[in-house]
Design a protein around this motif. Structure first.
Motif, PDB file in Angstrom:
ATOM      1  N   ALA A  63     -12.223  14.446   6.305  1.00  0.00           N
ATOM      2  CA  ALA A  63     -10.869  14.038   6.684  1.00  0.00           C
ATOM      3  C   ALA A  63     -10.165  15.217   7.327  1.00  0.00           C
ATOM      4  O   ALA A  63     -10.480  16.371   7.036  1.00  0.00           O
ATOM      5  N   SER A  64      -9.238  14.926   8.212  1.00  0.00           N
ATOM      6  CA  SER A  64      -8.426  15.965   8.842  1.00  0.00           C
ATOM      7  C   SER A  64      -6.967  15.597   8.678  1.00  0.00           C
ATOM      8  O   SER A  64      -6.604  14.423   8.724  1.00  0.00           O
ATOM      9  N   ALA A  65      -6.140  16.609   8.469  1.00  0.00           N
ATOM     10  CA  ALA A  65      -4.726  16.350   8.244  1.00  0.00           C
ATOM     11  C   ALA A  65      -3.883  17.304   9.070  1.00  0.00           C
ATOM     12  O   ALA A  65      -4.363  17.886  10.040  1.00  0.00           O
ATOM     13  N   SER A  66      -2.625  17.498   8.667  1.00  0.00           N
ATOM     14  CA  SER A  66      -1.682  18.218   9.519  1.00  0.00           C
ATOM     15  C   SER A  66      -1.970  19.701   9.615  1.00  0.00           C
ATOM     16  O   SER A  66      -1.876  20.285  10.693  1.00  0.00           O
ATOM     17  N   ILE A  67      -2.307  20.373   8.507  1.00  0.00           N
ATOM     18  CA  ILE A  67      -2.530  21.820   8.563  1.00  0.00           C
ATOM     19  C   ILE A  67      -3.897  22.224   8.033  1.00  0.00           C
ATOM     20  O   ILE A  67      -4.183  23.414   7.912  1.00  0.00           O
ATOM     21  N   GLY A  68      -4.755  21.265   7.721  1.00  0.00           N
ATOM     22  CA  GLY A  68      -6.080  21.603   7.223  1.00  0.00           C
ATOM     23  C   GLY A  68      -7.013  20.419   7.292  1.00  0.00           C
ATOM     24  O   GLY A  68      -6.588  19.294   7.533  1.00  0.00           O
ATOM     25  N   GLN A  69      -8.315  20.690   7.103  1.00  0.00           N
ATOM     26  CA  GLN A  69      -9.283  19.600   7.071  1.00  0.00           C
ATOM     27  C   GLN A  69     -10.136  19.719   5.819  1.00  0.00           C
ATOM     28  O   GLN A  69     -10.268  20.787   5.226  1.00  0.00           O
ATOM     29  N   VAL A  70     -10.738  18.602   5.422  1.00  0.00           N
ATOM     30  CA  VAL A  70     -11.444  18.500   4.147  1.00  0.00           C
ATOM     31  C   VAL A  70     -12.936  18.289   4.381  1.00  0.00           C
ATOM     32  O   VAL A  70     -13.332  17.464   5.213  1.00  0.00           O
ATOM     33  N   HIS A  71     -13.753  19.035   3.622  1.00  0.00           N
ATOM     34  CA  HIS A  71     -15.203  18.896   3.667  1.00  0.00           C
ATOM     35  C   HIS A  71     -15.720  18.501   2.283  1.00  0.00           C
ATOM     36  O   HIS A  71     -15.213  18.973   1.268  1.00  0.00           O
ATOM     37  N   ARG A  72     -16.735  17.659   2.280  1.00  0.00           N
ATOM     38  CA  ARG A  72     -17.396  17.299   1.023  1.00  0.00           C
ATOM     39  C   ARG A  72     -18.475  18.330   0.739  1.00  0.00           C
ATOM     40  O   ARG A  72     -19.221  18.736   1.637  1.00  0.00           O
ATOM     41  N   ALA A  73     -18.584  18.774  -0.513  1.00  0.00           N
ATOM     42  CA  ALA A  73     -19.557  19.791  -0.884  1.00  0.00           C
ATOM     43  C   ALA A  73     -19.947  19.608  -2.341  1.00  0.00           C
ATOM     44  O   ALA A  73     -19.374  18.768  -3.057  1.00  0.00           O
ATOM     45  N   VAL A  74     -20.938  20.369  -2.790  1.00  0.00           N
ATOM     46  CA  VAL A  74     -21.348  20.382  -4.205  1.00  0.00           C
ATOM     47  C   VAL A  74     -21.162  21.804  -4.713  1.00  0.00           C
ATOM     48  O   VAL A  74     -21.797  22.741  -4.222  1.00  0.00           O
ATOM     49  N   TRP A  75     -20.274  21.963  -5.669  1.00  0.00           N
ATOM     50  CA  TRP A  75     -19.955  23.269  -6.260  1.00  0.00           C
ATOM     51  C   TRP A  75     -21.014  23.620  -7.299  1.00  0.00           C
ATOM     52  O   TRP A  75     -21.343  22.803  -8.164  1.00  0.00           O
ATOM     53  N   LYS A  76     -21.548  24.821  -7.219  1.00  0.00           N
ATOM     54  CA  LYS A  76     -22.614  25.251  -8.128  1.00  0.00           C
ATOM     55  C   LYS A  76     -22.045  25.550  -9.517  1.00  0.00           C
ATOM     56  O   LYS A  76     -21.123  26.355  -9.665  1.00  0.00           O
ATOM     57  N   GLY A  77     -22.596  24.882 -10.504  1.00  0.00           N
ATOM     58  CA  GLY A  77     -22.169  25.126 -11.878  1.00  0.00           C
ATOM     59  C   GLY A  77     -22.653  26.484 -12.369  1.00  0.00           C
ATOM     60  O   GLY A  77     -23.741  26.931 -12.014  1.00  0.00           O
ATOM     61  N   ARG A  78     -21.861  27.129 -13.188  1.00  0.00           N
ATOM     62  CA  ARG A  78     -22.214  28.447 -13.720  1.00  0.00           C
ATOM     63  C   ARG A  78     -22.118  28.425 -15.240  1.00  0.00           C
ATOM     64  O   ARG A  78     -21.341  27.665 -15.813  1.00  0.00           O
ATOM     65  N   GLY A  79     -22.931  29.285 -15.883  1.00  0.00           N
ATOM     66  CA  GLY A  79     -22.891  29.388 -17.340  1.00  0.00           C
ATOM     67  C   GLY A  79     -23.246  28.094 -18.037  1.00  0.00           C
ATOM     68  O   GLY A  79     -22.666  27.765 -19.081  1.00  0.00           O
ATOM     69  N   GLY A  80     -24.169  27.345 -17.466  1.00  0.00           N
ATOM     70  CA  GLY A  80     -24.587  26.094 -18.090  1.00  0.00           C
ATOM     71  C   GLY A  80     -23.768  24.890 -17.675  1.00  0.00           C
ATOM     72  O   GLY A  80     -24.095  23.757 -18.044  1.00  0.00           O
ATOM     73  N   ALA A  81     -22.677  25.106 -16.909  1.00  0.00           N
ATOM     74  CA  ALA A  81     -21.863  23.982 -16.441  1.00  0.00           C
ATOM     75  C   ALA A  81     -22.600  23.225 -15.341  1.00  0.00           C
ATOM     76  O   ALA A  81     -23.340  23.820 -14.548  1.00  0.00           O
ATOM     77  N   PRO A  82     -22.467  21.911 -15.291  1.00  0.00           N
ATOM     78  CA  PRO A  82     -23.164  21.123 -14.261  1.00  0.00           C
ATOM     79  C   PRO A  82     -22.570  21.344 -12.876  1.00  0.00           C
ATOM     80  O   PRO A  82     -21.423  21.775 -12.732  1.00  0.00           O
ATOM     81  N   ASP A  83     -23.380  21.069 -11.851  1.00  0.00           N
ATOM     82  CA  ASP A  83     -22.868  21.081 -10.482  1.00  0.00           C
ATOM     83  C   ASP A  83     -21.838  19.954 -10.332  1.00  0.00           C
ATOM     84  O   ASP A  83     -21.918  18.923 -11.015  1.00  0.00           O
ATOM     85  N   ARG A  84     -20.879  20.157  -9.433  1.00  0.00           N
ATOM     86  CA  ARG A  84     -19.828  19.154  -9.256  1.00  0.00           C
ATOM     87  C   ARG A  84     -19.611  18.846  -7.776  1.00  0.00           C
ATOM     88  O   ARG A  84     -19.589  19.760  -6.943  1.00  0.00           O
ATOM     89  N   VAL A  85     -19.441  17.563  -7.465  1.00  0.00           N
ATOM     90  CA  VAL A  85     -19.078  17.166  -6.109  1.00  0.00           C
ATOM     91  C   VAL A  85     -17.603  17.496  -5.910  1.00  0.00           C
ATOM     92  O   VAL A  85     -16.749  17.144  -6.744  1.00  0.00           O
TER      93      VAL A  85
END
Length: 442
Positions: free
Chosen positions: A131-153
């Motif tokens: 998505a794109s908006a007025s002052i920024g745009q959005v990207h979908r990604a997968v955040w790497k979990g750390r310390g045993g935490a799961p990955d997150r979209v």
């Protein structure tokens, strides 16, 4: 950036096209009428081309120009029906879309904000913006979990390079052209809208402020059965990472939702608007439909917390007391309170009865258990206040809006505008009574 002055000049020239183009088309339209063209058909053609150009220019420029277009989209329901269709289609596009920036620029901004190794924080990163908006745009990604935490979209919002200067430049230019731009949005007051946008633009440029706002909302609505706020994962001045949420766009519900779907969405939006000040001490101040979605579980998804009104004591008591006096038809006490609070300046010849009539759009939906919000009702209110021959037009010119109430007033009007776009039956009286019970107490 070294080319900002040149780019600013180009933006200014493009913005200047809007009123000049509208004026030229209007002149051509008058010429065609003189040789026998149909008035309504010619007016519709002029407005269609004006709307198309409005979207093309504002969407291309992003920044303050697109922010202005998004703000207009909230009030689309007030535009007279003969002009509404082209504006409806064009302005809705501004709610979630704009030409994207290249991924090389995205990568550079993320490196500046999270360090050169920013990519190692992610398992995946979609280079195509979601998505794109007025002052920024959005990207979908997968955040790497750390310390045993799961990955997150996650959703990664990245600010456009030079967005700060573009925002300031656009709103300065739009402010200068407000009288010329007025024909592009018949029935709306352009100049106060631009002035209010200029006042709050700075807070949207630092995503750390937005992250703090979103954290507060997410905490207050955590586990709520009606509203879901995505949690913040990481933030920096020009980038913010939040949980990914997806649902049916509110603009789609407006366009083709069933009556039940529209009623449900409207009730959730109204509940969120009136409950947030009491629950969070903040009011979400950007109510255009692009910031709301309907989740599969029936909850309202809310995004974009860059603009908020800070209300630590909840919605202003003075506004509630004015509503109570108006509902109880107590004109003398109403006008006295309005003078005390600065809504009517000293020596201004406004009567209590005139104040009651002028406040009708805010009180009429509370006089019945269920109220039908639709474009026809909002258009009638806009015509009543905007018609030079109407008593309410002259009354409106005598009122003053104190600065501390400006943003709350605009957001409430914007929310009512979206409810009217939804063409929905809403039990607004019960919702307001839940969060401002003293309005209805004896």
């Amino acid at each position: 950036m070294t080319d900002i002055p040149r780019r600013t000049a180009v933006r200014t020239a493009k913005l200047a096209r809007l009123p000049l183009g509208a004026a030229g088309r209007a002149a051509a339209g008058w010429g065609r009428r003189l040789v026998g063209g149909e008035r309504d058909e010619i007016s519709a053609q002029i407005m269609q081309r004006s709307a198309e150009e409005l979207f093309a220019v504002l969407g291309e420029l992003k920044g303050g120009a697109m922010k202005f277009g998004q703000a207009l989209s909230v009030f689309e329901a007030a535009v007279p029906e003969e002009f509404a269709k082209p504006f409806r289609e064009s302005l809705v596009k501004l709610q979630t879309s704009a030409p994207p920036m290249r991924f090389s620029e995205v990568s550079r901004v993320l490196a500046e904000q999270f360090g050169r190794g920013w990519v190692t924080r992610f398992v995946e990163f979609d280079e195509t913006p979601a998505a794109s908006a007025s002052i920024g745009q959005v990207h979908r990604a997968v955040w790497k979990g750390r310390g045993g935490a799961p990955d997150r979209v996650v959703a990664v919002k990245v600010q456009y390079p030079g967005a700060d200067e573009a925002l300031r430049s656009d709103l300065r230019q739009l402010s200068r052209m407000s009288r010329l731009l007025q024909p592009l949005a018949p029935g709306l007051e352009i100049k106060p809208l631009i002035a209010e946008l200029r006042q709050r633009m700075e807070e949207e440029l630092d995503y750390r402020d937005e992250a703090d706002n979103q954290r507060a909302f997410a905490a207050a609505y955590d586990g709520d059965e009606q509203v879901r706020i995505p949690k913040v994962v990481a933030s920096a001045p020009k980038a913010i990472v939040t949980e990914w949420v997806s649902g049916r766009k509110l603009s789609d519900v407006i366009a083709d939702g069933t009556q039940e779907e529209r009623n449900t969405a409207a009730a959730l939006l109204a509940e969120f608007h009136y409950s947030a000040p009491a629950r969070v001490g903040l009011l979400h101040a950007d109510p255009h439909p692009g910031n709301f979605q309907m989740a599969d579980d029936g909850r309202l998804l809310v995004v974009d917390f860059g603009a908020v009104a800070r209300l630590p004591d909840g919605l202003p008591r003075a506004l509630a007391d004015m509503t109570k006096l108006a509902l109880e038809d107590r004109p003398q006490e109403l006008i006295t309170l309005m003078r005390q609070e600065g809504f009517v300046l000293p020596q201004t010849p406004v009567t209590g009865e005139e104040a009651l009539a002028f406040l009708a759009p805010f009180t009429e939906p509370l006089r019945t258990e269920v109220f039908r919000f639709n474009r026809r009702w909002l258009q009638s209110q806009a015509e009543r206040i905007g018609d030079l021959r109407s008593p309410q037009f002259h009354t409106g010119r005598e009122f003053n809006l104190p600065p501390q109430h400006l943003l709350v007033h605009r957001v409430t009007l914007g929310t009512l505008g979206v409810l009217c776009q939804l063409d929905a039956d809403v039990a607004l009286r019960a919702i307001v009574q839940r969060w401002q019970p003293w309005i209805f107490e004896d």
